[in-house]
Every structure is written in C-alpha cells, then in structure tokens.
Design an enzyme around this catalytic site. Structure first.
Site, mmCIF file in Angstrom:
data_model
loop_
_atom_site.group_PDB
_atom_site.id
_atom_site.type_symbol
_atom_site.label_atom_id
_atom_site.label_comp_id
_atom_site.label_asym_id
_atom_site.label_seq_id
_atom_site.Cartn_x
_atom_site.Cartn_y
_atom_site.Cartn_z
ATOM 1 N N GLU A 1 0.827 -1.202 0.000
ATOM 2 C CA GLU A 1 0.000 0.000 0.000
ATOM 3 C C GLU A 1 0.866 1.259 0.000
ATOM 4 O OE1 GLU A 1 -2.047 -3.054 2.766
ATOM 5 O OE2 GLU A 1 -0.028 -2.570 2.030
ATOM 6 N N CYS A 61 -2.017 -3.829 7.174
ATOM 7 C CA CYS A 61 -1.558 -4.050 8.545
ATOM 8 C C CYS A 61 -1.963 -2.894 9.443
ATOM 9 C CB CYS A 61 -0.052 -4.273 8.582
ATOM 10 S SG CYS A 61 0.936 -2.857 8.038
ATOM 11 N N THR A 87 15.610 -42.368 -8.161
ATOM 12 C CA THR A 87 16.207 -41.044 -7.956
ATOM 13 C C THR A 87 17.724 -41.066 -8.065
ATOM 14 O OG1 THR A 87 16.285 -41.383 -5.552
ATOM 15 C CG2 THR A 87 14.306 -40.330 -6.464
ATOM 16 N N ALA A 88 18.308 -42.231 -8.055
ATOM 17 C CA ALA A 88 19.755 -42.381 -8.211
ATOM 18 C C ALA A 88 20.053 -43.852 -8.466
ATOM 19 C CB ALA A 88 20.499 -41.906 -6.962
ATOM 20 N N TRP A 122 22.650 -36.412 -14.586
ATOM 21 C CA TRP A 122 21.377 -35.796 -14.263
ATOM 22 C C TRP A 122 20.257 -36.676 -14.788
ATOM 23 C CZ3 TRP A 122 21.762 -31.952 -10.944
ATOM 24 C CH2 TRP A 122 22.901 -31.167 -10.938
ATOM 25 N N GLY A 175 18.009 -36.884 0.294
ATOM 26 C CA GLY A 175 18.027 -38.254 -0.197
ATOM 27 C C GLY A 175 16.822 -39.035 0.312
#
Length: 356
Positions: free
Chosen positions: A46, A72, A158-159, A167, A289
């Site tokens: 504002e 506020c 994931t791995a 990647w 992980g």
C-alpha cells in the site's frame, strides 16, 4: 484484484519473512498507481503504491485500493498501512484475504471501517492464500509450508545404486527447480546428500537478490567444515547431540548448530519445523536423499511433493523415500494432484498430501 495479485508476484523472491502483497489504486475504472511489498524493512504494498502515485503527482483521494492482504494495523519495521490509506483519503478498500498475523487479524479492517472507508473482502481469496501459502502456514500452524522436491525416472528411481544421480532430468527442469528454491525462505538437506554430492544448495539458474537460508540435518555432526554448503556462512545445522569442538569449527565457518534430539538419538524433525516457524521461515524447500525424505514423510512434516519425472527407466535404483512396507492399501498416504505441467522433456507434478 487479479492485477494486484500480479503485483504481489513481483515480491515472490524478496519479501520474506513478510507476505507477498500487491496493491492497485483505481478511480473511475482507471488505474492510478500500483505497488508491491518490498524487502523486509522497506515499503509494504500500500505504501509503495501511494508513493508511486505521489511521484506522478496523482491525487488518490476518493479512489479505491485493491489489496491482496488486509492492510496491517501495527508498527513493525514500517508504520501501519491502514493508517496510510486513511491519511491518503482512500474512499474504498477491496481485500482478498484477512491477515492471519495475530498482530493484525481484522484490526486493519476495523481501523479502515472506523475511518468511514467502504470495505469489500474475500475477492480472489484462495489465490491470495496460495500466493502466501507459507506465511499462512506459519501464522496459523506455527510451522513453515514444506515442499519436498524430488527428481526421478518414470519408474521412481532417484539415483543408481552406486549413487550416481546427475542428471536424471533435463536442464529446463533443473532451472525450474531453482525458481522454487528462490521463492523459499530456506533450503534443507541431509548429511547424506552433503557427503555424497557436496552441493552448494543455493540459487544459480534464476536471478535473485536474496539467497535462501541453507539448513543441514546432521544428527552426529559429521559435516566437514570445508563443505560447500557452509561457504558464505549463515548455514543452520540441526544435530541430535552436542560436540563443543566440532561446533567451534563450524562456527568459524559462520554456521550455527542447533541441538534438537528425539528419543532415538536422531534430530526431532517435528520440533525442527516448530523451531523454523519461530525463526520466521515461511516456506521450506527440501532437497534430500531417500532416507531423510522418508523420515520427514513418516514424521508428517511434508505438505507437498514437487516431483520432476523424466521419461526414462533406471531399473534397480534408489527410490524417492524410505517408507515402511504396508500390510494393506488402506494404510497408504493419499495425495491430490495440485498442478501438472510439462517442463522441457520432463513432467512437473505438484502433489499435496491429504491430512486426515
């Protein structure tokens, strides 16, 4: 109000711990000025809009202010926005959501009403809550909104079993992940990820003037003082036991060690979330992980999953989270798809956990 929300989005990376708020001042259907919340300690939306109007020599008396959150009513690092609107001669205020902060919580609207200002509330309220989902979480629950990011193959790997993970997803998905990092107040990971990947855990792929706080869950204080996540200082390390010598070496790197043990000699994750709430963390971004992912999910500390699913198969691999085996499907954790979008060659799924 939609324009005000677009203004609020300009503060996506910068306003923490304050909410992202937008303000649009209108007269006779014409926009006179716009504004959004600046970094903490500077103008709220504002005040920013009123300042922008003043810079253009625009008289806002009798105008309507559209604001995405209740103005506020208390003195913090800046004066009350409700008072600024009254002093400017604003005749009507339209708000999206009531401020959940106990210091405000309707008091801003009360001040405006007492000054004879016409009020309309609840316009695009859900969108405004989404804009500040972490702020609402901290004010209403005392804990941040926790978003767990996972990159996986289509068969949930994931791995590789040898730990290789870079990647799985493409560059577009990785850059998108940095956008989510940038809007978070803090990024959390575990000691396993630090030892395996030595990540920086900062924002690099998108422009931002503020880096999120970095947090490591490290029950035994095994982290090396040379770890990249400590570079630049300010890292919080949550441990399950105190070790004065190791803590001293970590303090030399600008880190702070917080000891929060549970009954099993691990970090008390639920208490960690409450501590982050006390430290004004609105949104917590988790990149860890499968072990810590599983622990956080089992502890009920996660609100949503940010999944990047790559169109590939890994076969035997590490999974998304180390969760216990179920005896019956009725015990499964239910989620709801909140958003699904293709990012480059990958699929981004935002799935929220259903709390019973």
């Amino acid at each position: 109000m939609q324009l005000a929300l677009e203004q609020a989005a300009k503060g996506l990376f910068i306003t923490t711990p304050n909410p992202r708020v937008g303000c649009v001042i209108v007269r006779d259907g014409q926009v006179l000025a716009v504004g959004h919340t600046q970094p903490a300690g500077f103008a709220h939306a504002e005040a920013d809009a009123l300042l922008n109007a003043a810079k253009q020599g625009i008289d806002v008396r009798g105008a309507t202010a559209y604001v995405t959150l209740e103005p506020c009513s208390h003195h913090g690092r800046t004066p009350p926005c409700a008072d600024a609107l009254v002093a400017a001669g604003i005749a009507r205020v339209v708000t999206a959501a009531t401020d959940p902060n106990p210091l405000v919580a309707g008091q801003g609207l009360k001040r405006l009403r007492a000054a004879g200002i016409e009020l309309l509330t609840g316009v695009l309220e859900q969108q405004a809550r989404e804009m500040n989902i972490g702020f609402f979480s901290r004010m209403e629950r005392g804990t941040p909104w926790v978003r767990m990011k996972i990159a996986a193959s289509i068969d949930a790997g994931t791995a590789l079993m040898n730990g290789e993970s870079q990647w799985i997803t493409g560059e577009a998905a990785r850059n998108d992940g940095h956008m989510w990092r940038a809007q978070a107040c803090a990024i959390l990971t575990g000691i396993g990820t630090v030892e395996q990947d030595d990540p920086q855990m900062n924002v690099r792929a998108v422009a931002t003037s503020r880096q999120p706080r970095r947090i490591v869950v490290d029950s035994l204080l095994q982290i090396s003082p040379s770890a990249k996540i400590l570079q630049g200082g300010g890292t919080w390390i949550f441990a399950a036991k105190s070790d004065p010598d190791r803590e001293a070496r970590l303090r030399e790197q600008g880190a702070e060690v917080i000891v929060l043990p549970d009954a099993n000699g691990k970090v008390d994750l639920a208490e960690l979330m409450r501590e982050l709430g006390r430290r004004q963390i609105n949104e917590l971004h988790v990149e860890a992980g499968y072990k810590l992912n599983g622990s956080m999910l089992r502890a009920g500390c996660v609100d949503e999953l940010l999944l990047y699913v790559a169109p590939c198969l890994l076969g035997p691999a590490q999974g998304m989270a180390n969760l216990p085996e179920l005896d019956t499907l009725t015990a499964r954790q239910q989620l709801v798809f909140h958003d699904v979008k293709q990012i480059g060659a990958d699929l981004r799924i935002l799935a929220r956990l259903i709390r019973l």
